[in-house]
Write an enzyme that holds these catalytic residues in place. Structure first.
Site, mmCIF file in Angstrom:
data_model
loop_
_atom_site.group_PDB
_atom_site.id
_atom_site.type_symbol
_atom_site.label_atom_id
_atom_site.label_comp_id
_atom_site.label_asym_id
_atom_site.label_seq_id
_atom_site.Cartn_x
_atom_site.Cartn_y
_atom_site.Cartn_z
ATOM 1 N N HIS A 188 15.559 -37.269 -42.289
ATOM 2 C CA HIS A 188 17.096 -37.290 -41.561
ATOM 3 C C HIS A 188 16.926 -35.880 -40.504
ATOM 4 O O HIS A 188 17.668 -36.283 -39.698
ATOM 5 C CB HIS A 188 17.756 -36.725 -42.856
ATOM 6 N N ARG A 190 20.119 -30.858 -50.608
ATOM 7 C CA ARG A 190 19.430 -32.440 -50.340
ATOM 8 C C ARG A 190 18.052 -32.498 -50.738
ATOM 9 O O ARG A 190 17.432 -33.340 -51.248
ATOM 10 C CB ARG A 190 19.369 -32.540 -48.744
ATOM 11 N N GLY A 241 23.204 -29.175 -26.332
ATOM 12 C CA GLY A 241 23.125 -28.840 -24.836
ATOM 13 C C GLY A 241 24.455 -29.113 -23.861
ATOM 14 O O GLY A 241 24.538 -28.380 -23.140
#
Ligand SMILES: Cc1cc2nc3c(=O)[nH]c(=O)nc-3n(C[C@H](O)[C@H](O)[C@H](O)COP(=O)(O)OP(=O)(O)OC[C@H]3O[C@@H](n4cnc5c(N)ncnc54)[C@H](O)[C@@H]3O)c2cc1C
Length: 667
Positions: free
Chosen positions: A430, A338, A46
């Site tokens: 996460h 991951r 943003g």
């Protein structure tokens, strides 16, 4: 199915974005001054979008719930940001970054978006360097790189373990320049509570001033939601405590489809949960896997002795350790993606090899790296026959220079010196790859409502590779939205300011006020945190690292019941016309209680395993994720119909024209 039009431009993959930019409508500088844009969220996505819109000449209003844009969750990002600059000369290219990202996401992302991401990645680094972001440099002054999981090159740019902070300071500085010019009006400590549609287009928001409690109306010609991810639906995650789904969820309730809610990234290297009292988990950056080696004892009795405090990990010889990632995945070793590393840790702990009191931890060990760096330094400094102590001292110096702040953070939390004894780590929630469905322009299914950064369903498919969220957020904000939003706004050059005294604003404001009153009028049996924790337990146990149909069905029923209980019995103290953090939390948890159910429904619907979505029923004999490309090669986009159980599924079929669908292997 026909509702979803991803608007991917035609033409060869590598030319699509350039060609598209050449063809779309532009707004001339004088007309830009007549157009207002609301940006909800001032993190990296943003903040970069707002600064760029204002620089282009639009009038921008930004909203964030913190007291400064500088406190967005983006500031927590540690490890780095990817870009295909090939500074290391190790064979990188736009195509390789594109390929790694598609493969990393387990072939569940959109080719055209991912290629564009790779294409603009280099620009991001140039932009940030120009802003003064202090990326790490090599001795000769050139920007340094390190490697992250799931790739065979070093393309990650970093600023020690504080990359997000430095990038956000850059974006914030760019915003400040525009605030000073009056082109951005910043509404900090404001929370967007709803989206206002006029004639089917997003034309404003209802926000609450979190300090005074005042409910405000804000209008614009377009609304950009850059409100971050929803990992906190699990209660415990590495996200900032305030991260929530409200802005995206309220847009969903107004017609924006929510895509792939069940795609969650579980990060393998977090400080393990220590007990029920915890409200937050701490990440140990993936960058540590460049030098840290992950292991558990080979023998169950050694693991037990370590758990019981009768043995120290440093007492075990190399032969007595199982470096299970290096054993199972020789090509990528400790730097597998991951999802793969997380599942492998869970597998070892489930088999009884966990190394902390709860049995839910593995070691991340720097002993080999310290020795290696120490010997190299001794050689560089001409120290012949260095002692073991000298090697350790020199090696620790290098490790400290690379990861010092992370080691310090670990020691402060765990009270153990990670230079001397291996860190203990375990996977934790996460990042969320799901989010608002967007087309190639980053527009949601509501015209004029855009989503950027972690809030959209993103370019990462079913798994996000490390260092790719910052890249995507900044690509969206600096290099994609500024073009695509102009194409849409070119229809609005004669519209004039959007009034806020319309029936549409009246109606949405009334809904917002009613909802607040409802939250304040619960019977007061339990706190908001009580419900959030209960939800987190259900999510982690039944929708977490591995899922099955039975558990997901139970989760749907349990979350729905918990939601009913919440609305009847929640206790929100204080009142609504001033600062009330319990009320803020209540609004966010109410949305999590809806999202959680849709999440489970989405996971139940996807009868395959892909990336971070691991269904126990669908795995290879080696325990790897087993995709079903024939039936599930699509993006799930859910349409709101009241209760999550009634949500309607729309499918965006993924077309792979430039990349071959393969079994995802890192061996
Ligand atoms: C500990 C940690 C480390 C990480 N490290 C890395 C890394 O090294 N590399 C990498 O690529 N990625 C990393 N990530 C992921 C990355 O940091 C995030 O995905 C990314 O920063 C998200 O940026 P964003 O701009 O989309 O959202 P955020 O930074 O979360 O910003 C959200 C903004 O929205 C505002 N907001 C939200 N809801 C509302 C509302 N209703 N009304 C008003 N404002 C609202 C907030 O105030 C805030 O300004 C890490 C994540 C974590 C948790």
């Amino acid at each position: 199915m026909g509702i979803l039009d991803s608007k991917i431009p035609s033409g060869p993959l590598a030319d699509k974005w350039t060609q598209y930019k050449n063809d779309i409508n532009l707004v001339n500088p004088a007309n830009k001054r007549k157009i207002d844009i609301i940006v909800v969220g001032t993190g990296l996505a943003g903040g970069s979008a707002a600064a760029t819109f204002a620089e282009l000449g639009y009038n921008v209003k930004t909203f964030c719930y913190q007291d400064s844009p500088r406190r967005a969750h983006s500031i927590a990002a540690q490890g780095g940001i990817n870009a295909a600059k090939n500074y290391q000369g190790d064979g990188d290219s736009n195509y390789r970054l594109f390929y790694d990202t598609i493969k990393g996401g387990d072939y569940r992302s959109r080719e055209a978006n991912v290629y564009r991401l790779a294409e603009v990645s280099g620009n991001i680094i140039d932009q940030c360097v120009a802003q003064g972001v202090p990326f790490a440099r090599e001795y000769g002054g050139l920007l340094d790189n390190r490697s992250f999981g799931g790739v065979l090159v070093s393309r990650t740019f970093y600023a020690k373990g504080q990359t997000g902070q430095q990038l956000l300071l850059g974006a914030y500085a760019a915003m400040n320049r525009q605030i000073n010019r009056g082109k951005i009006k910043a509404y900090n400590r404001h929370e967007m509570l709803d989206l206002v549609l006029v004639d089917g287009k997003a034309r404003g928001i209802i926000a609450r001033n979190l300090v005074t409690g005042e409910i405000e109306r804000h209008s614009a010609h377009a609304v950009v939601l850059a409100s971050g991810g929803y990992g906190n639906v699990f209660y415990l995650s590495t996200n900032a405590m305030g991260s929530n789904v409200m802005a995206a969820w309220r847009a969903h309730r107004r017609g924006a489809f929510f895509a792939n809610p069940c795609y969650t990234q579980i990060h393998p290297t977090c400080i393990p949960v220590s007990g029920e009292h915890q409200s937050k988990l701490t990440l140990m950056s993936e960058s540590l896997r460049n030098d840290g080696r992950i292991w558990v004892p080979k023998r169950l009795e050694d693991a037990k002795a370590i758990r019981e405090g009768k043995m120290k990990p440093t007492q075990l010889s190399e032969e007595e350790r199982d470096y299970y990632l290096e054993r199972r995945y020789p090509a990528f070793g400790n730097l597998v993606p991951r999802d793969v590393a997380s599942r492998a840790a869970k597998e070892r702990c489930d088999a009884g090899f966990g190394v902390n009191k709860t049995g839910q931890a593995v070691f991340l060990d720097f002993k080999s790296a310290i020795e290696r760096y120490g010997k190299e330094q001794a050689q560089i400094h001409g120290i012949g026959n260095p002692s073991k102590e000298k090697i350790t001292e020199l090696g620790e110096g290098i490790v400290e220079a690379k990861y010092g702040n992370l080691f310090q953070m670990y020691e402060k939390i765990v009270d153990e010196n990670p230079y001397k004894t291996p860190m203990m780590i375990y996977p934790a929630v996460h990042y969320t790859m799901g989010g608002l469905w967007v087309d190639y322009n980053l527009q949601t299914t509501i015209p004029g409502c855009y989503a950027a950064g972690e809030a959209n369903f993103s370019d990462h498919g079913a798994n996000r590779l490390g260092a790719s969220a910052l890249m995507q957020g900044l690509a969206d904000g600096y290099f994609v939205l500024p073009y695509t939003i102009g194409d849409y706004l070119s229809q609005d050059i004669r519209t004039g300011p959007i009034p806020t005294n319309s029936p549409e604003f009246d109606s949405v404001e009334k809904d917002v006020r009613d909802r607040i009153m409802r939250l304040m009028s619960g019977k007061g049996k339990h706190s908001v945190d009580y419900y959030h924790k209960q939800l987190g337990h259900i999510m982690w146990n039944k929708c977490g690292m591995s899922r099955n149909a039975q558990g997901l069905k139970e989760a749907i029923v349990e979350i729905s019941a918990l939601r009913t209980d919440f609305w009847e019995n929640v206790r929100v103290p204080g009142n609504a016309d001033g600062l009330n953090q319990e009320l803020e939390k209540a609004g966010r948890v109410a949305d999590f209680l809806e999202l959680g159910e849709l999440f489970a429904k989405d996971a139940l619907n996807r009868n395959e395993s892909c990336g971070g979505h691991f269904r126990e029923e669908y795995q290879t004999k080696d325990g790897e994720a087993l995709r079903d490309d024939e039936h599930f090669k699509f993006v799930s986009a859910w349409e709101y119909k009241g209760e999550p159980k009634d949500a309607v599924l729309h499918k965006e079929d993924l077309v792979y024209e430039n990349i071959e669908l393969k079994t995802r292997s890192y061996k």
